[in-house]
Write a protein that holds these residues in place. Structure first.
Motif, PDB file in Angstrom:
ATOM      1  N   ASP A   1      19.125  -7.632 -12.090  1.00 56.60           N
ATOM      2  CA  ASP A   1      19.923  -6.879 -13.056  1.00 56.60           C
ATOM      3  C   ASP A   1      20.308  -5.506 -12.503  1.00 56.60           C
ATOM      4  OD1 ASP A   1      19.936  -8.900 -14.887  1.00 56.60           O
ATOM      5  OD2 ASP A   1      18.346  -8.080 -16.145  1.00 56.60           O
ATOM      6  N   LEU A   2      19.426  -4.892 -11.745  1.00 55.20           N
ATOM      7  CA  LEU A   2      19.761  -3.602 -11.135  1.00 55.20           C
ATOM      8  C   LEU A   2      20.886  -3.761 -10.118  1.00 55.20           C
ATOM      9  CD1 LEU A   2      16.211  -2.016 -10.609  1.00 55.20           C
ATOM     10  CD2 LEU A   2      17.843  -1.608 -12.461  1.00 55.20           C
ATOM     11  N   ALA A   3      20.845  -4.860  -9.369  1.00 51.44           N
ATOM     12  CA  ALA A   3      21.927  -5.128  -8.421  1.00 51.44           C
ATOM     13  C   ALA A   3      23.238  -5.375  -9.159  1.00 51.44           C
ATOM     14  CB  ALA A   3      21.574  -6.324  -7.541  1.00 51.44           C
ATOM     15  N   HIS A   4      23.164  -6.109 -10.270  1.00 50.75           N
ATOM     16  CA  HIS A   4      24.352  -6.322 -11.096  1.00 50.75           C
ATOM     17  C   HIS A   4      24.922  -4.990 -11.580  1.00 50.75           C
ATOM     18  CE1 HIS A   4      23.354 -10.732 -12.215  1.00 50.75           C
ATOM     19  NE2 HIS A   4      24.441 -10.711 -11.479  1.00 50.75           N
TER      20      HIS A   4
ATOM     21  N   ARG B   1       0.828  -1.215   0.000  1.00 49.21           N
ATOM     22  CA  ARG B   1       0.000   0.000   0.000  1.00 49.21           C
ATOM     23  C   ARG B   1       0.860   1.262   0.000  1.00 49.21           C
ATOM     24  NH1 ARG B   1      -2.990  -3.347  -1.395  1.00 49.21           N
ATOM     25  NH2 ARG B   1      -5.110  -3.767  -0.675  1.00 49.21           N
ATOM     26  N   ARG B   2       1.916   1.235  -0.814  1.00 44.67           N
ATOM     27  CA  ARG B   2       2.820   2.380  -0.917  1.00 44.67           C
ATOM     28  C   ARG B   2       2.940   2.777  -2.378  1.00 44.67           C
ATOM     29  NH1 ARG B   2       8.298   1.084   2.163  1.00 44.67           N
ATOM     30  NH2 ARG B   2       8.455   3.348   2.124  1.00 44.67           N
ATOM     31  N   GLU B   3       2.505   3.985  -2.704  1.00 47.08           N
ATOM     32  CA  GLU B   3       2.583   4.456  -4.086  1.00 47.08           C
ATOM     33  C   GLU B   3       4.035   4.737  -4.462  1.00 47.08           C
ATOM     34  OE1 GLU B   3       1.055   8.423  -6.349  1.00 47.08           O
ATOM     35  OE2 GLU B   3      -0.502   7.156  -5.477  1.00 47.08           O
ATOM     36  N   ARG B   4       4.352   4.505  -5.734  1.00 46.74           N
ATOM     37  CA  ARG B   4       5.680   4.824  -6.217  1.00 46.74           C
ATOM     38  C   ARG B   4       5.598   5.180  -7.694  1.00 46.74           C
ATOM     39  NH1 ARG B   4       5.423  -0.806  -6.330  1.00 46.74           N
ATOM     40  NH2 ARG B   4       6.462  -1.853  -8.090  1.00 46.74           N
ATOM     41  N   VAL B   5       6.635   5.822  -8.182  1.00 47.58           N
ATOM     42  CA  VAL B   5       6.745   6.181  -9.591  1.00 47.58           C
ATOM     43  C   VAL B   5       8.032   5.547 -10.113  1.00 47.58           C
ATOM     44  CG1 VAL B   5       7.007   8.045 -11.259  1.00 47.58           C
ATOM     45  CG2 VAL B   5       5.483   8.330  -9.295  1.00 47.58           C
ATOM     46  N   VAL B   6       7.922   4.791 -11.199  1.00 49.94           N
ATOM     47  CA  VAL B   6       9.083   4.070 -11.733  1.00 49.94           C
ATOM     48  C   VAL B   6       9.240   4.382 -13.212  1.00 49.94           C
ATOM     49  CG1 VAL B   6       8.949   2.184 -10.057  1.00 49.94           C
ATOM     50  CG2 VAL B   6       7.658   2.034 -12.186  1.00 49.94           C
TER      51      VAL B   6
ATOM     52  N   LEU C   1      21.403  -0.474  -2.315  1.00 48.87           N
ATOM     53  CA  LEU C   1      20.291  -1.201  -1.703  1.00 48.87           C
ATOM     54  C   LEU C   1      19.047  -0.331  -1.564  1.00 48.87           C
ATOM     55  CD1 LEU C   1      19.099  -3.649  -0.163  1.00 48.87           C
ATOM     56  CD2 LEU C   1      20.173  -2.731   1.911  1.00 48.87           C
ATOM     57  N   HIS C   2      19.226   0.891  -1.064  1.00 46.12           N
ATOM     58  CA  HIS C   2      18.075   1.771  -0.844  1.00 46.12           C
ATOM     59  C   HIS C   2      17.387   2.104  -2.156  1.00 46.12           C
ATOM     60  CE1 HIS C   2      15.553   4.917   0.856  1.00 46.12           C
ATOM     61  NE2 HIS C   2      15.995   5.746  -0.077  1.00 46.12           N
ATOM     62  N   ALA C   3      18.167   2.315  -3.211  1.00 43.05           N
ATOM     63  CA  ALA C   3      17.584   2.667  -4.503  1.00 43.05           C
ATOM     64  C   ALA C   3      16.769   1.506  -5.065  1.00 43.05           C
ATOM     65  CB  ALA C   3      18.681   3.066  -5.483  1.00 43.05           C
ATOM     66  N   ILE C   4      17.279   0.282  -4.937  1.00 47.73           N
ATOM     67  CA  ILE C   4      16.536  -0.879  -5.432  1.00 47.73           C
ATOM     68  C   ILE C   4      15.267  -1.081  -4.615  1.00 47.73           C
ATOM     69  CG2 ILE C   4      16.611  -3.371  -5.812  1.00 47.73           C
ATOM     70  CD1 ILE C   4      19.584  -3.159  -6.245  1.00 47.73           C
ATOM     71  N   ALA C   5      15.362  -0.908  -3.295  1.00 44.06           N
ATOM     72  CA  ALA C   5      14.185  -1.063  -2.435  1.00 44.06           C
ATOM     73  C   ALA C   5      13.110  -0.046  -2.787  1.00 44.06           C
ATOM     74  CB  ALA C   5      14.588  -0.937  -0.968  1.00 44.06           C
TER      75      ALA C   5
ATOM     76  N   THR D   1      14.226  -7.751   2.278  1.00 47.67           N
ATOM     77  CA  THR D   1      13.702  -8.426   1.091  1.00 47.67           C
ATOM     78  C   THR D   1      14.594  -8.134  -0.112  1.00 47.67           C
ATOM     79  OG1 THR D   1      11.460  -8.198   1.955  1.00 47.67           O
ATOM     80  CG2 THR D   1      11.684  -8.690  -0.397  1.00 47.67           C
ATOM     81  N   THR D   2      15.032  -6.898  -0.215  1.00 52.78           N
ATOM     82  CA  THR D   2      15.876  -6.498  -1.335  1.00 52.78           C
ATOM     83  C   THR D   2      17.238  -7.173  -1.285  1.00 52.78           C
ATOM     84  OG1 THR D   2      14.784  -4.342  -1.112  1.00 52.78           O
ATOM     85  CG2 THR D   2      16.642  -4.469  -2.634  1.00 52.78           C
ATOM     86  N   LEU D   3      17.701  -7.492  -0.080  1.00 50.96           N
ATOM     87  CA  LEU D   3      19.016  -8.106   0.066  1.00 50.96           C
ATOM     88  C   LEU D   3      19.109  -9.446  -0.655  1.00 50.96           C
ATOM     89  CD1 LEU D   3      19.942  -7.359   3.790  1.00 50.96           C
ATOM     90  CD2 LEU D   3      21.186  -6.625   1.753  1.00 50.96           C
ATOM     91  N   GLN D   4      17.970 -10.112  -0.854  1.00 51.60           N
ATOM     92  CA  GLN D   4      18.003 -11.368  -1.592  1.00 51.60           C
ATOM     93  C   GLN D   4      18.586 -11.161  -2.984  1.00 51.60           C
ATOM     94  OE1 GLN D   4      14.257 -13.502  -1.581  1.00 51.60           O
ATOM     95  NE2 GLN D   4      13.667 -12.555   0.352  1.00 51.60           N
TER      96      GLN D   4
END
Length: 355
Positions: free
Chosen positions: A293-296, A215-220, A301-305, A315-318
Motif C-alpha cells: 500500500d505504501l508503494a501504491h 538487528r537494526r532499530e527503527r521508529v515507525v 524505495l528508500h523510504a519504504i526500505a 527486498t523492498t523492490l518486490q
C-alpha cells in the motif's frame, strides 16, 4: 557447554559430534537469535542423519556427498496430506526452495568453521559467484538456484472476509492486527513490543534492534485509528496487569498475564484465516500488505526500505513491482482514507470473547 543438554534431548545426532557442539556453542555465545539457532540445529541434524545413513564422515565429506544431499533435498517425496501446508492452497508439499537454501547455508557455515579451525582445506558446499567473462566461468550459480516469488497479497474481497471475522475478536487481537498492518511489523517485532516502546503523543513505535531480523532499530508511525484502539487496549490491559513491560499479554488461564508468544499469535491469525475462508493469510501478510500500500501511495524505495527495516533495498523492490507503480499518482490521493479504512472496523467492533 550449556547448549549440550537441550541438544542431547532434541537432537541426539548433534550431541554426538563435538565439532558441531563447539560451533553451535560459539554461535550461541555470540548472541545468535534463538530461532536462528534452532534452525541451525535442525538443518545440521538433518545433514548429519543423511551422512550416517550413507556411512559418510561429515568432517571429510566431499562435493560428491554434498551433491547427493542436494539431490535428496530437491527430490524428496511429497509429504502426506495434512502433514504440511493446506493442499487446497495449491502449494507444493515438497521442501520449499527457501527451506532448501537454508539447509545448505547451515552446512556451508559449519564447513567454514572447520576450515577456520584447520580441520579442512576446502568447503564442499560451493557459493554462487559471478565472473565477467565466459572464459573465466561466466555466471556460476549456486548448488540450487534461488527462486524469488512475489509475496501473496489479499485482494479487497479477502481483506473484507478477514475483517468480518476479526471484528468480533478480543480487543488485544484487533489491536495486534491493526499495528501489524499499520506499522508493517514482523511477527516477533509485534509480540516483543513493550509499554515503553510507545510514544502515544506522537503516535510512534520504537522497534528495538534485538527484536528485528536485521538487528537494526527503527521508529515507525501508526495511524490515529490504531491510536484509538491502543487507548482501549491499554485500559483493558490494566485489568490484567498494571506492571510495565510486554505490551501484549496472554489471557489464558494457564499463562495468564505472561507475555504473548509469537507462536500463540500465529495460532490466533491462523484461526482467523481459516474462519474467514482465506487460508493463505498469515502473520506476515499484514506486513506485505502495508508495504504494498505504501508503494501504491507513491513512497520512494528508500523510504519504504527505511520504514520496513530492510537492509537490502532489493527486498523492498518486490513490493514496488507488485504495486503497479505507474498507478501511484492516481491512487495517492485516496490512500489516507484507504489506510484508515483497513483498521476502522477493528476499532468499532465489540469483542465476543477471548482467544
Amino acid at each position: 557447554m550449556a547448549i549440550t543438554v537441550p541438544l542431547a534431548e532434541r537432537w541426539p545426532v548433534l550431541a554426538a559430534e563435538p565439532n558441531v557442539l563447539a560451533w553451535l556453542g560459539i554461535r550461541s555465545a555470540l548472541g545468535i537469535a534463538p530461532r536462528t539457532l534452532d534452525a541451525y540445529c535442525r538443518g545440521l541434524a538433518e545433514y548429519l542423519s543423511f551422512c550416517a545413513a550413507g556411512s559418510a564422515d561429515p568432517l571429510t565429506a566431499g562435493r560428491d556427498h554434498v551433491a547427493r544431499y542436494v539431490r535428496e533435498l530437491t527430490q524428496r517425496p511429497p509429504q502426506r496430506a495434512g502433514a504440511g501446508r493446506d493442499p487446497s492452497s495449491g502449494a507444493n508439499l515438497r521442501l520449499a526452495n527457501a527451506t532448501i537454501q537454508q539447509r545448505l547455508t547451515v552446512v556451508r557455515l559449519f564447513y567454514d568453521h572447520l576450515i577456520e579451525e584447520g580441520l579442512r582445506d576446502n568447503n564442499p558446499v560451493g557459493r554462487g559467484r559471478y565472473a565477467p567473462s565466459a572464459r573465466m566461468g561466466g555466471n556460476r550459480r549456486g548448488l540450487v538456484p534461488h527462486e524469488v516469488r512475489l509475496p501473496w497479497i489479499p485482494d479487497e474481497g479477502d481483506w473484507r472476509k478477514i475483517l468480518n471475522v476479526a471484528r468480533i475478536e478480543p480487543i488485544r487481537n484487533r489491536m495486534m492486527l491493526a499495528l501489524a498492518y499499520d506499522a508493517g511489523l514482523r511477527r516477533e517485532e509485534l509480540c516483543c513490543l513493550r509499554t515503553d516502546d510507545i510514544d502515544p503523543g506522537h503516535r510512534l513505535l520504537r522497534i528495538r534492534a534485538e527484536t528485528t531480523k536485521g538487528r537494526r532499530e527503527r521508529v515507525v508511525p501508526y495511524s490515529a485509528v490504531s491510536g484509538e484502539l491502543l487507548r482501549a487496549y491499554l485500559g483493558h490491559r490494566a485489568g490484567i496487569s498494571i506492571a510495565r513491560g510486554p505490551l501484549f499479554l496472554s489471557e489464558s488461564r494457564r499463562n495468564h498475564a505472561d507475555p504473548l508468544t509469537p507462536w500463540t499469535w500465529s495460532k490466533v491469525v491462523r484461526r482467523i484465516a481459516v474462519a474467514a475462508g482465506v487460508p493463505r493469510f498469515g502473520t506476515h501478510t499484514l506486513r506485505h500488505l502495508c508495504l504494498t500500500d505504501l508503494a501504491h501511495a507513491g513512497w520512494e524505495l528508500h523510504a519504504i526500505a527505511t520504514f520496513a527495516g530492510h537492509r537490502n533495498p532489493a527486498t523492498t523492490l518486490q513490493y514496488i513491482h507488485l504495486s503497479g507503480r505507474e498507478l501511484a499518482s492516481k491512487l495517492a490521493h485516496g490512500m489516507a482514507q484507504l489506510h484508515d479504512w483497513r483498521v476502522a472496523m477493528l476499532a468499532t467492533a465489540e469483542p465476543a470473547g477471548h482467544a
